[in-house]
Write a protein that holds these residues in place. Structure first.
Motif, PDB file in Angstrom:
ATOM      1  N   SER A  59       2.278   0.172  -5.344  1.00 25.99           N
ATOM      2  CA  SER A  59       1.175   0.567  -4.473  1.00 25.99           C
ATOM      3  C   SER A  59       0.719   1.982  -4.812  1.00 25.99           C
ATOM      4  N   ASN A  61      -1.269   4.987  -2.616  1.00 24.82           N
ATOM      5  CA  ASN A  61      -1.652   5.341  -1.254  1.00 24.82           C
ATOM      6  C   ASN A  61      -2.479   6.612  -1.264  1.00 24.82           C
ATOM      7  N   GLN A  76       5.560  -1.516  -2.437  1.00 25.26           N
ATOM      8  CA  GLN A  76       5.173  -2.215  -1.218  1.00 25.26           C
ATOM      9  C   GLN A  76       5.875  -3.561  -1.150  1.00 25.26           C
ATOM     10  N   HIS A  97       3.591  -5.077   5.964  1.00 29.34           N
ATOM     11  CA  HIS A  97       3.611  -4.710   4.539  1.00 29.34           C
ATOM     12  C   HIS A  97       3.899  -3.212   4.411  1.00 29.34           C
ATOM     13  N   SER A  99       4.723   0.281   3.006  1.00 28.49           N
ATOM     14  CA  SER A  99       4.444   0.911   1.714  1.00 28.49           C
ATOM     15  C   SER A  99       5.088   2.286   1.707  1.00 28.49           C
ATOM     16  N   SER A 193      -2.457  -2.295  -3.686  1.00 35.86           N
ATOM     17  CA  SER A 193      -1.206  -2.692  -4.302  1.00 35.86           C
ATOM     18  C   SER A 193      -1.376  -3.997  -5.058  1.00 35.86           C
TER      19      SER A 193
END
Length: 199
Positions: A59, A61, A76, A97, A99, A193
């Protein structure tokens, strides 16, 4: 000429005999051919394992904090438990989910982030349940999220869209999620992701 023709007939006879199935081998493999795969034959959905699906991947972010923009790489995990299913094509699930993002930079410092949404998620096509055999699927979800950042925690509302597909007999996903409303500390978080579906 007669010898060549005789040798050719012998060769064809040997090939035909070799091509026939060995009766013992056929008996041993009969059960394997007739036994259906669990993914191709729908059974009763009473157990947890029949309703729980997982994805895992990388992932990225993104958020703005302390006057700067950050893009933290991370991992993730997606876990979904189906609450409702219809015709092996539609599914409604409770999903999360989480992360985890981390970055150690000698110039900008160390940043850590945990994003934990809990969503009600609808899925059509691939991923709607364990028995769906379609090549593509789409999930849309919305729900509350908890964010743990370097200096503070915050709560907000998150939305996510997931595209699942099969490529070279392997299952993959691409997921985008973002804050839908202003979080308690005002830090909007979005992430993208991609990875493998484990079903």
């Amino acid at each position: 000429m007669f010898r060549i023709l005789f040798c050719l007939i012998l060769l064809l006879g040997a090939t035909a005999a070799k091509a026939q199935d060995d009766p013992y081998n056929s008996y041993l493999n009969e059960g394997r051919r007739s036994k259906p795969s669990s993914k191709n034959s729908r059974q009763s959905l009473g157990g947890f394992a029949d309703r729980y699906m997982q994805d895992i991947g990388a992932s990225f972010n993104a958020f703005n904090e302390q006057g700067g923009s950050f893009l933290l790489p991370g991992i993730q995990y997606i876990g979904r438990y189906n609450l409702y299913e219809k015709n092996d094509i539609l599914g409604l699930a409770l999903s999360t989910h989480p992360s985890l993002g981390f970055q150690a930079d000698p110039f900008f410092g160390t940043f850590f982030m945990l994003n934990m949404p809990v969503l009600i998620e609808g899925t059509v096509g691939k991923g709607s349940n364990l028995f769906n055999q379609q090549w593509v699927g789409l999930s849309l979800g919305v729900g509350p999220e908890f964010n743990l950042l370097n200096r503070f925690n915050q709560f907000g509302l998150s939305g996510a869209a997931t595209f699942r597909f099969t490529l070279a007999q392997r299952a993959y996903f691409i997921r985008y999620s973002a804050s839908l409303s202003r979080p308690t500390e005002g830090v909007y978080i979005s992430s993208i992701s991609f990875g493998n579906s484990l079903f």
